[in-house]
Design a protein around this motif. Sequence first.
Motif, PDB file in Angstrom:
ATOM      1  N   ILE A  79       0.846  -1.254   0.015  1.00 34.26           N
ATOM      2  CA  ILE A  79       0.051   0.075  -0.073  1.00 34.26           C
ATOM      3  C   ILE A  79       1.053   1.374  -0.114  1.00 34.26           C
ATOM      4  O   ILE A  79       1.888   1.403   0.702  1.00 34.26           O
ATOM      5  N   ASN A  80       0.640   2.119  -1.004  1.00 39.77           N
ATOM      6  CA  ASN A  80       1.361   3.347  -0.896  1.00 39.77           C
ATOM      7  C   ASN A  80       0.284   4.693  -0.731  1.00 39.77           C
ATOM      8  O   ASN A  80      -0.628   4.669  -1.198  1.00 39.77           O
ATOM      9  N   THR A  81       1.112   5.633   0.045  1.00 34.51           N
ATOM     10  CA  THR A  81       0.245   6.914  -0.036  1.00 34.51           C
ATOM     11  C   THR A  81       1.158   8.000  -0.100  1.00 34.51           C
ATOM     12  O   THR A  81       2.514   8.096   0.047  1.00 34.51           O
ATOM     13  N   ALA A  82       0.624   9.272  -0.179  1.00 36.86           N
ATOM     14  CA  ALA A  82       1.551  10.618  -0.312  1.00 36.86           C
ATOM     15  C   ALA A  82       0.544  11.580   0.008  1.00 36.86           C
ATOM     16  O   ALA A  82      -0.667  11.386  -0.069  1.00 36.86           O
ATOM     17  N   PRO A  83       1.047  12.825   0.325  1.00 34.44           N
ATOM     18  CA  PRO A  83       0.050  13.917   0.952  1.00 34.44           C
ATOM     19  C   PRO A  83      -0.891  14.200  -0.057  1.00 34.44           C
ATOM     20  O   PRO A  83      -2.076  14.552   0.185  1.00 34.44           O
ATOM     21  N   THR A  84      -0.570  14.350  -1.543  1.00 38.76           N
ATOM     22  CA  THR A  84      -1.597  14.466  -2.590  1.00 38.76           C
ATOM     23  C   THR A  84      -1.979  13.402  -3.504  1.00 38.76           C
ATOM     24  O   THR A  84      -0.928  12.593  -3.774  1.00 38.76           O
ATOM     25  N   TRP A  85      -3.106  13.475  -4.025  1.00 41.68           N
ATOM     26  CA  TRP A  85      -3.216  12.410  -5.118  1.00 41.68           C
ATOM     27  C   TRP A  85      -2.467  12.399  -6.212  1.00 41.68           C
ATOM     28  O   TRP A  85      -2.011  11.331  -6.860  1.00 41.68           O
ATOM     29  N   THR A  86      -2.099  13.665  -6.620  1.00 40.86           N
ATOM     30  CA  THR A  86      -1.039  13.909  -7.792  1.00 40.86           C
ATOM     31  C   THR A  86       0.155  13.109  -7.356  1.00 40.86           C
ATOM     32  O   THR A  86       0.979  12.473  -8.458  1.00 40.86           O
ATOM     33  N   GLN A  87       0.775  13.184  -6.278  1.00 46.45           N
ATOM     34  CA  GLN A  87       1.883  12.521  -5.882  1.00 46.45           C
ATOM     35  C   GLN A  87       1.659  11.019  -5.991  1.00 46.45           C
ATOM     36  O   GLN A  87       2.557  10.254  -6.367  1.00 46.45           O
ATOM     37  N   VAL A  88       0.692  10.477  -5.692  1.00 47.75           N
ATOM     38  CA  VAL A  88       0.397   9.219  -5.477  1.00 47.75           C
ATOM     39  C   VAL A  88       0.463   8.496  -7.008  1.00 47.75           C
ATOM     40  O   VAL A  88       0.884   7.502  -7.552  1.00 47.75           O
ATOM     41  N   GLU A  89      -0.552   9.215  -7.702  1.00 47.02           N
ATOM     42  CA  GLU A  89      -0.670   8.766  -9.250  1.00 47.02           C
ATOM     43  C   GLU A  89       0.431   9.093 -10.143  1.00 47.02           C
ATOM     44  O   GLU A  89       0.811   8.317 -11.038  1.00 47.02           O
ATOM     45  N   ASN A  90       0.836  10.348 -10.283  1.00 44.17           N
ATOM     46  CA  ASN A  90       1.533  10.753 -11.107  1.00 44.17           C
ATOM     47  C   ASN A  90       3.122  10.696 -10.612  1.00 44.17           C
ATOM     48  O   ASN A  90       3.926  10.621 -11.587  1.00 44.17           O
ATOM     49  N   GLN A  91       3.424  10.444  -9.445  1.00 42.07           N
ATOM     50  CA  GLN A  91       4.832  10.112  -9.029  1.00 42.07           C
ATOM     51  C   GLN A  91       5.091   8.829  -8.714  1.00 42.07           C
ATOM     52  O   GLN A  91       5.885   8.048  -9.662  1.00 42.07           O
ATOM     53  N   PHE A  92       4.720   8.227  -7.793  1.00 41.43           N
ATOM     54  CA  PHE A  92       4.734   6.913  -7.489  1.00 41.43           C
ATOM     55  C   PHE A  92       4.422   6.073  -8.603  1.00 41.43           C
ATOM     56  O   PHE A  92       5.006   5.125  -8.888  1.00 41.43           O
ATOM     57  N   TRP A  93       3.067   5.902  -8.818  1.00 43.64           N
ATOM     58  CA  TRP A  93       2.537   5.036  -9.980  1.00 43.64           C
ATOM     59  C   TRP A  93       2.885   5.087 -11.153  1.00 43.64           C
ATOM     60  O   TRP A  93       2.975   4.292 -11.983  1.00 43.64           O
ATOM     61  N   ARG A  94       3.428   6.211 -11.593  1.00 41.14           N
ATOM     62  CA  ARG A  94       4.115   6.533 -13.076  1.00 41.14           C
ATOM     63  C   ARG A  94       5.228   5.790 -12.941  1.00 41.14           C
ATOM     64  O   ARG A  94       5.593   5.208 -13.780  1.00 41.14           O
ATOM     65  N   ASN A  95       6.085   5.935 -11.695  1.00 41.07           N
ATOM     66  CA  ASN A  95       7.355   5.137 -11.689  1.00 41.07           C
ATOM     67  C   ASN A  95       7.255   3.795 -11.642  1.00 41.07           C
ATOM     68  O   ASN A  95       7.876   3.017 -12.381  1.00 41.07           O
ATOM     69  N   LEU A  96       6.132   3.239 -11.056  1.00 42.97           N
ATOM     70  CA  LEU A  96       5.773   1.765 -10.744  1.00 42.97           C
ATOM     71  C   LEU A  96       5.546   1.241 -12.309  1.00 42.97           C
ATOM     72  O   LEU A  96       6.033   0.158 -12.548  1.00 42.97           O
ATOM     73  N   ARG A  97       4.624   1.970 -12.794  1.00 43.25           N
ATOM     74  CA  ARG A  97       4.142   1.549 -14.071  1.00 43.25           C
ATOM     75  C   ARG A  97       5.211   1.368 -15.340  1.00 43.25           C
ATOM     76  O   ARG A  97       5.451   0.494 -15.772  1.00 43.25           O
ATOM     77  N   ASP A  98       5.978   2.480 -15.193  1.00 41.09           N
ATOM     78  CA  ASP A  98       7.185   2.493 -15.900  1.00 41.09           C
ATOM     79  C   ASP A  98       8.196   1.176 -15.649  1.00 41.09           C
ATOM     80  O   ASP A  98       8.605   0.337 -16.601  1.00 41.09           O
TER      81      ASP A  98
END
Length: 455
Positions: A79-98
């Motif tokens: 499970i991961n989270t971050a202060p904003t949804w942008t950080q979850v979706e566009n940073q963490f998950w962009r990296n994970l998907r990549d």
Amino acid sequence: MAKPSPEIALQDRFRDDPEFFHREVLGHEPWGKQLEISRSIRDHRNTAIRSNNGSGKTYHMAREALRFLYAYGPEAVVINTAPTWTQVENQFWRNLRDAYNKARYPLGGHLLKTKLDIDETWFALGIANDEHNMEGFQGWHAKSMLVIFDEASGISPKIYEAALGAMAGGHTVRFVLIGNPTQNSGPFYDAFKDPTFNKIHISAFDTPNVQAKAQIVPGLVTWDFVEEVRKKFGEDSDVYRVRVLGEFPQRASDTLISIDSIERAFGADRELQSQDDDTAGLDVARFGDDDSALVRRTGNTAKVEWVVNGNNTMELAGKCAMYLRANKTVRLYIDVIGVGAGVFDRLREQPDITDRVFGVNVAGKPRDDDYLNIRIESWANVRDWLRDAILEKHEGFYELAQPKYKIASSGKLQLESKEDMKKRGVKSPNVGDALALTLSRATEGENLGIVFLAL
Ligand SMILES: Nc1ncnc2c1ncn2[C@@H]1O[C@H](COP(=O)(O)OP(=O)(O)O)[C@@H](O)[C@H]1O
Ligand SMILES: [Mg+2]
């Protein structure tokens, strides 16, 4: 004893030798501190990592999420989270998907935008830092669990509590708090005093590009960035401590505005408020080496329009006149102490824009008696305004965390002067002053009464 199947042997290797997984499976070369993080996750239940900006935290943690999933499954949950949804979706998950898409072997499972599903009890999931919607933190009963808080300084203490509850059942639990240490209170700060956490510290000076003074790993923090922050804010500033050294701010208390409140406002997922109040502030350079800045604040949003070197009155007035003609709803507030007076006078001479030009003598009398002058009053207004604000990210906004305040002999609050800031090696906060002007009381201009009512 039967020999383990090749898959099991491989899983053991992913667990015991994180570098092997990153290199051989993902084709990713972790640098030293990234490996230290992986080893800590291998060996410790709780890990807290405080670090400078741009050290590859999110990049590596997204890849650690994959390692955990494939090393500890089935019945493994990340499970991961971050202060904003942008950080979850566009940073963490962009990296994970990549990382998933570029893996050297097919990893298996079904990849969605913020979820990777292998089966019902074997998955990775991104969750919002939303106190009002915490279902995501309920009902995991996995054998192995990794919970990652990215930019952990900004995560709500309630989510932290919920995560602690959710982790109570697992056999193998790993909890990772990682981030830029922007705030010296809260669960992230406390973790560094908690003996159950293995603690890792990363400074820009540990990172490959800064060590080599050359680009070794594109994207990681550079020597130029370190120098820029040093020149602009000084080595003893909190901005340098937090962003370059990866240290918590010394004392948030003697600066009026915290770095944390600025970072929270950057691209924040906050409700847009009325856009009727459309005001720009112009701070005019005082010294030869200073910049002049124009910041526009519309309701609860603000952005830096431009920063130019120098204080040529005619050029600045020309730029502002053009700006006002192009942006018909904007009213312009100018600091009229010193050179700014010339820009103000020149703009006031032009009939089509004159009634949208206001002067602020920041040494003037504030509305609130607790303050020494308009300058600190308007900076205090910025501090309050920031709670709900949305800033378009710009390095200049970090200047807001620079000026200290003190109690003057009269008992009133006073903001550190630009001259005193200069003395301790800090450049004058032009962007900060420009924003503050948009929240100050005008002392010169037409229809001031109306402006008063509007504020
Ligand atoms: N080990 C690595 N190999 C290659 N590139 C990396 C590595 N670590 C980081 N990077 C690069 O550095 C960039 C910044 O990393 P990021 O994780 O966003 O930093 P942080 O979260 O610490 O601010 C990444 O987008 C990536 O391009
Ligand atoms: Mg990051």
